[in-house]
Scaffold this motif. Sequence first.
Motif, mmCIF file in Angstrom:
data_model
loop_
_atom_site.group_PDB
_atom_site.id
_atom_site.type_symbol
_atom_site.label_atom_id
_atom_site.label_comp_id
_atom_site.label_asym_id
_atom_site.label_seq_id
_atom_site.Cartn_x
_atom_site.Cartn_y
_atom_site.Cartn_z
ATOM 1 N N ASN A 117 0.906 -1.130 -0.070
ATOM 2 C CA ASN A 117 0.056 -0.188 -0.149
ATOM 3 C C ASN A 117 0.679 1.454 0.047
ATOM 4 O OD1 ASN A 117 -2.529 -1.353 -0.198
ATOM 5 N ND2 ASN A 117 -2.832 -1.398 2.205
ATOM 6 N N GLN A 118 2.039 1.159 0.972
ATOM 7 C CA GLN A 118 2.807 2.420 0.922
ATOM 8 C C GLN A 118 3.521 2.761 -0.385
ATOM 9 O OE1 GLN A 118 2.177 4.124 3.617
ATOM 10 N NE2 GLN A 118 0.704 2.389 4.024
ATOM 11 N N ARG A 121 0.729 4.007 -3.117
ATOM 12 C CA ARG A 121 0.139 5.290 -2.660
ATOM 13 C C ARG A 121 1.064 6.333 -2.244
ATOM 14 N NH1 ARG A 121 -4.448 2.914 1.393
ATOM 15 N NH2 ARG A 121 -5.590 1.461 -0.194
ATOM 16 N N LYS A 122 2.205 6.039 -1.841
ATOM 17 C CA LYS A 122 3.176 6.964 -1.490
ATOM 18 C C LYS A 122 4.529 6.974 -1.907
ATOM 19 C CE LYS A 122 0.422 8.070 2.241
ATOM 20 N NZ LYS A 122 -0.031 9.672 2.455
ATOM 21 N N GLY A 123 4.865 6.045 -2.926
ATOM 22 C CA GLY A 123 6.095 5.717 -3.482
ATOM 23 C C GLY A 123 7.140 5.528 -2.547
ATOM 24 N N LEU A 124 6.932 4.716 -1.624
ATOM 25 C CA LEU A 124 7.719 4.151 -0.712
ATOM 26 C C LEU A 124 8.793 3.145 -1.402
ATOM 27 C CD1 LEU A 124 8.721 3.744 2.510
ATOM 28 C CD2 LEU A 124 7.190 1.809 2.420
ATOM 29 N N ASP A 146 12.173 9.066 1.799
ATOM 30 C CA ASP A 146 11.460 10.245 2.486
ATOM 31 C C ASP A 146 9.968 10.417 1.785
ATOM 32 O OD1 ASP A 146 11.024 12.249 4.165
ATOM 33 O OD2 ASP A 146 11.894 13.710 3.088
ATOM 34 N N ALA A 147 9.128 9.109 1.874
ATOM 35 C CA ALA A 147 7.708 8.976 1.244
ATOM 36 C C ALA A 147 6.830 9.228 2.323
ATOM 37 C CB ALA A 147 7.693 7.891 0.688
ATOM 38 N N LEU A 148 7.113 8.843 3.490
ATOM 39 C CA LEU A 148 5.828 8.810 4.633
ATOM 40 C C LEU A 148 6.265 9.920 5.557
ATOM 41 C CD1 LEU A 148 5.939 5.194 5.635
ATOM 42 C CD2 LEU A 148 4.684 6.120 3.584
ATOM 43 N N PRO A 149 4.912 10.417 6.006
ATOM 44 C CA PRO A 149 5.043 11.544 6.961
ATOM 45 C C PRO A 149 5.737 11.265 8.304
ATOM 46 C CG PRO A 149 2.972 11.162 6.228
ATOM 47 C CD PRO A 149 3.714 9.932 5.558
ATOM 48 N N GLY A 168 1.910 6.577 10.147
ATOM 49 C CA GLY A 168 1.478 5.651 9.015
ATOM 50 C C GLY A 168 1.724 4.312 9.386
#
Length: 263
Positions: A117-118, A121-124, A146-149, A168
Amino acid sequence: MAYRPNTGSELRHNTKCIIFPDGSREYLWCDKPIFGLSGWEESNKWDTCKSTRRKRERGDSSPDATDRAQRRAKARVHVLAMANEFDWFVTLTLSSDKIDRYDMDAITRKLNVWLDNQVRRKGLRYVLVPERHKDGAIHFHGFFNDALPATDSGHTDRAGHPIFNLPGWTLGFSTAIRLYGSYRSAVGYVCKYIGKQGEKPGGRWYYSGGDLKEPVYKFVDMFRDDLPADAYTFRVDDAGMAMAKWTEGGDDDALFSGIEEEA
């Protein structure tokens, strides 16, 4: 660096060079031309030796086979981490009210869903290594981009750098610190967790994913006399070969301390 003409097969060379984005290079030399260019295959004693050994190891739980598999996993994590720009050193723990912290199958299923999912959705981008705590519970160490808050926890590590949390991460507690000092040292720090307790938790040495890049590979030929004085030399007795490896460039002048959290 001096190179010699290739006097054997044009498809085979005796030295493989891995070139990383930081400008550092890692060399693996052999006294026979065993390294092939991408897209070409040529049967030789080295290939046969590797193939036979790995087939044997798949059903071999002996300490020697496990040790070889562990070394390959460390080498792969090292290459992935050095070839990609990560921003965070992370530790992910698991909460007993979210998941059975001792059931690796259940952990892997939920972890894979969360990571997928990350990534989508976030580009992890990530590399994670599982480790058992003293009581047998699983937690993870590794690298994130540096993809997650991230939120400041109000605490610092031993070097005074701020420790962050990743809201997250929904399966337990998390810590994250910005990478600092020698990146190569940080990579070595994470690689030490692979098989730290002499096992492969849940059948996986590590997890990796996202849009990860591979380094640049270059194949050349070198005389034995051209090897640097600090090259580490060894033999592969099964194949009857002498080999050496060494590193050039990169920043080794600073140390990465990392953080240690109770899981």
